[in-house]
Design a protein around this motif. Sequence first.
Motif, PDB file in Angstrom:
ATOM      1  N   TYR A 122       0.833  -1.211   0.000  1.00 48.02           N
ATOM      2  CA  TYR A 122       0.000   0.000   0.000  1.00 48.02           C
ATOM      3  C   TYR A 122       0.868   1.262   0.000  1.00 48.02           C
ATOM      4  N   ILE A 123       2.174   1.094   0.269  1.00 54.24           N
ATOM      5  CA  ILE A 123       3.130   2.182   0.035  1.00 54.24           C
ATOM      6  C   ILE A 123       3.954   1.715  -1.170  1.00 54.24           C
ATOM      7  N   GLN A 134       9.807   2.450   9.197  1.00 49.89           N
ATOM      8  CA  GLN A 134       8.360   2.683   9.310  1.00 49.89           C
ATOM      9  C   GLN A 134       7.906   2.893  10.767  1.00 49.89           C
ATOM     10  N   SER A 135       6.968   2.061  11.247  1.00 45.26           N
ATOM     11  CA  SER A 135       6.375   2.335  12.567  1.00 45.26           C
ATOM     12  C   SER A 135       7.339   2.191  13.739  1.00 45.26           C
ATOM     13  N   LYS A 156       8.025   5.228  15.635  1.00 39.91           N
ATOM     14  CA  LYS A 156       7.081   5.771  16.628  1.00 39.91           C
ATOM     15  C   LYS A 156       7.673   5.716  18.045  1.00 39.91           C
ATOM     16  N   PHE A 196      -3.360  -0.822  13.095  1.00 39.52           N
ATOM     17  CA  PHE A 196      -2.631   0.426  13.371  1.00 39.52           C
ATOM     18  C   PHE A 196      -3.269   1.656  12.753  1.00 39.52           C
ATOM     19  N   ASN A 230      -1.081   4.549  14.561  1.00 38.39           N
ATOM     20  CA  ASN A 230      -0.899   5.746  13.729  1.00 38.39           C
ATOM     21  C   ASN A 230      -1.460   7.027  14.346  1.00 38.39           C
ATOM     22  N   GLU A 285       4.432   7.458   0.242  1.00 40.80           N
ATOM     23  CA  GLU A 285       3.382   7.278   1.253  1.00 40.80           C
ATOM     24  C   GLU A 285       2.417   8.463   1.256  1.00 40.80           C
ATOM     25  N   ASN A 331      -4.212   7.914   6.815  1.00 39.17           N
ATOM     26  CA  ASN A 331      -3.519   8.776   7.778  1.00 39.17           C
ATOM     27  C   ASN A 331      -4.077  10.197   7.713  1.00 39.17           C
ATOM     28  N   TYR A 348       5.217  13.044   9.831  1.00 38.42           N
ATOM     29  CA  TYR A 348       4.999  11.615  10.113  1.00 38.42           C
ATOM     30  C   TYR A 348       5.521  10.728   8.978  1.00 38.42           C
ATOM     31  N   CYS A 400       8.672   7.975   9.332  1.00 37.29           N
ATOM     32  CA  CYS A 400       8.497   6.562   8.966  1.00 37.29           C
ATOM     33  C   CYS A 400       9.482   6.132   7.882  1.00 37.29           C
ATOM     34  N   TYR A 443       0.186  -3.755  17.740  1.00 38.88           N
ATOM     35  CA  TYR A 443      -1.227  -3.459  17.424  1.00 38.88           C
ATOM     36  C   TYR A 443      -2.148  -4.575  17.947  1.00 38.88           C
ATOM     37  N   GLY A 497       7.443  -2.738  12.119  1.00 42.63           N
ATOM     38  CA  GLY A 497       7.123  -1.751  11.088  1.00 42.63           C
ATOM     39  C   GLY A 497       6.766  -2.477   9.808  1.00 42.63           C
ATOM     40  N   VAL A 498       5.975  -1.826   8.936  1.00 43.33           N
ATOM     41  CA  VAL A 498       5.549  -2.520   7.708  1.00 43.33           C
ATOM     42  C   VAL A 498       6.672  -2.660   6.677  1.00 43.33           C
TER      43      VAL A 498
HETATM   44  N1  GLN Z   1       3.957   4.592   7.540  1.00 44.13           N
HETATM   45  C1  GLN Z   1       3.107   3.459   7.778  1.00 44.13           C
HETATM   46  C2  GLN Z   1       1.657   3.897   7.854  1.00 44.13           C
HETATM   47  O1  GLN Z   1       1.377   4.922   8.372  1.00 44.13           O
HETATM   48  C3  GLN Z   1       3.537   2.824   9.051  1.00 44.13           C
HETATM   49  C4  GLN Z   1       2.683   1.656   9.447  1.00 44.13           C
HETATM   50  C5  GLN Z   1       3.445   0.549  10.121  1.00 44.13           C
HETATM   51  O2  GLN Z   1       4.657   0.427   9.980  1.00 44.13           O
HETATM   52  N2  GLN Z   1       2.708  -0.299  10.799  1.00 44.13           N
HETATM   53  O3  GLN Z   1       0.772   3.223   7.370  1.00 44.13           O
END
Ligand code: GLN
Length: 304
Positions: A26-27, A62-63, A66, A94, A113, A157, A164, A188, A192, A240, A257-258
């Motif tokens: 999705y990214i 990525q996440s 956070k 998330f 998120n 992204e 988001n 953000y 990530c 999550y 992270g994704v």
């Molecule tokens: N940047 C990704 C998002 O916002 C991070 C999500 C993740 O790593 N779980 O969807």
Amino acid sequence: MQYQQILNEINQELKVYERLGEIANYIPELANVNPDKFGVHLSHIDGGNYSLGDSKEKFSIQSISKVLSLTLGLSLVGDSIWNRVDVEPSGNPFNSLQQLEFENGIPRNPLINPGALVMADILITNLENPKEDFLKFVRKIAGNDLIDFNHKVAHSEAKWGFRNGALANLMKSFENIKNDVNEVLDFYFHQCSIEMTCQELSKTFLLFTNHGKIPETGETILSSSQAKRVNAIMATCGFYDEAGEFSFKVGLPGKSGVGGGIVAVLPKKYAVAVWSPRLNEKGNSYLGMEVLEMLTTKTGWSIF
Ligand code: GLN
């Protein structure tokens, strides 16, 4: 403890699990990564280093970022952040919007998120040059000036970040985002997009192994009580709606992270990072979870 021997054994036993799970697509920029990459690095607080596979190749954290934005937020403004974000596991994906509407724009925790978007908002308010200052902070903890954003990933992204955008706008309607929504999203997406190798990531997370002090320099970033809290939030919210499963199987504070990375911490002993881009249906690295389950089983050590 014979860490390298244990990692080698895990590598042998893992052959059975190879190729399960799907890469995040999705990214779009993340979908270009070779799904069969696999690396592990364990950094011990006493200076020992142990690794497997592609442990020196950079990937999108990525996440996992956070945890670092939460750390900077806590170190800058302390406990007042808890007025704007809670510390309970969400039991939801998330990027879920549902709970946020019921709970009046207060995210369940800083590792989903909406919670990270609130932290981004807090950092923008409190930093002079938010993105640059955040990067400087990460470089300091990592002990590495080469850590950087991947602007292509951030822009990729941003182009597809509709959920988001929805989360940030919903919170703005509840007045829990103070700055411009687009500025918050831009911060953000950049946080990530930070890239690290397994080696760099595990070294960075030694901060949480060492109760808030950077082991290499001795600098205090968090008080030991704050470091305990960050570890507690990782343990209860780091995965999550799979946080219970991770705790059940692995028994360490950690964050996924994704991009396929997972980092986990055994306080007073080590931080370990695993990278394998194929994800399970909850968005956590399939092999990453398996490796860490084997590590804590074989060493006999977890926080429990
Ligand atoms: N940047 C990704 C998002 O916002 C991070 C999500 C993740 O790593 N779980 O969807």
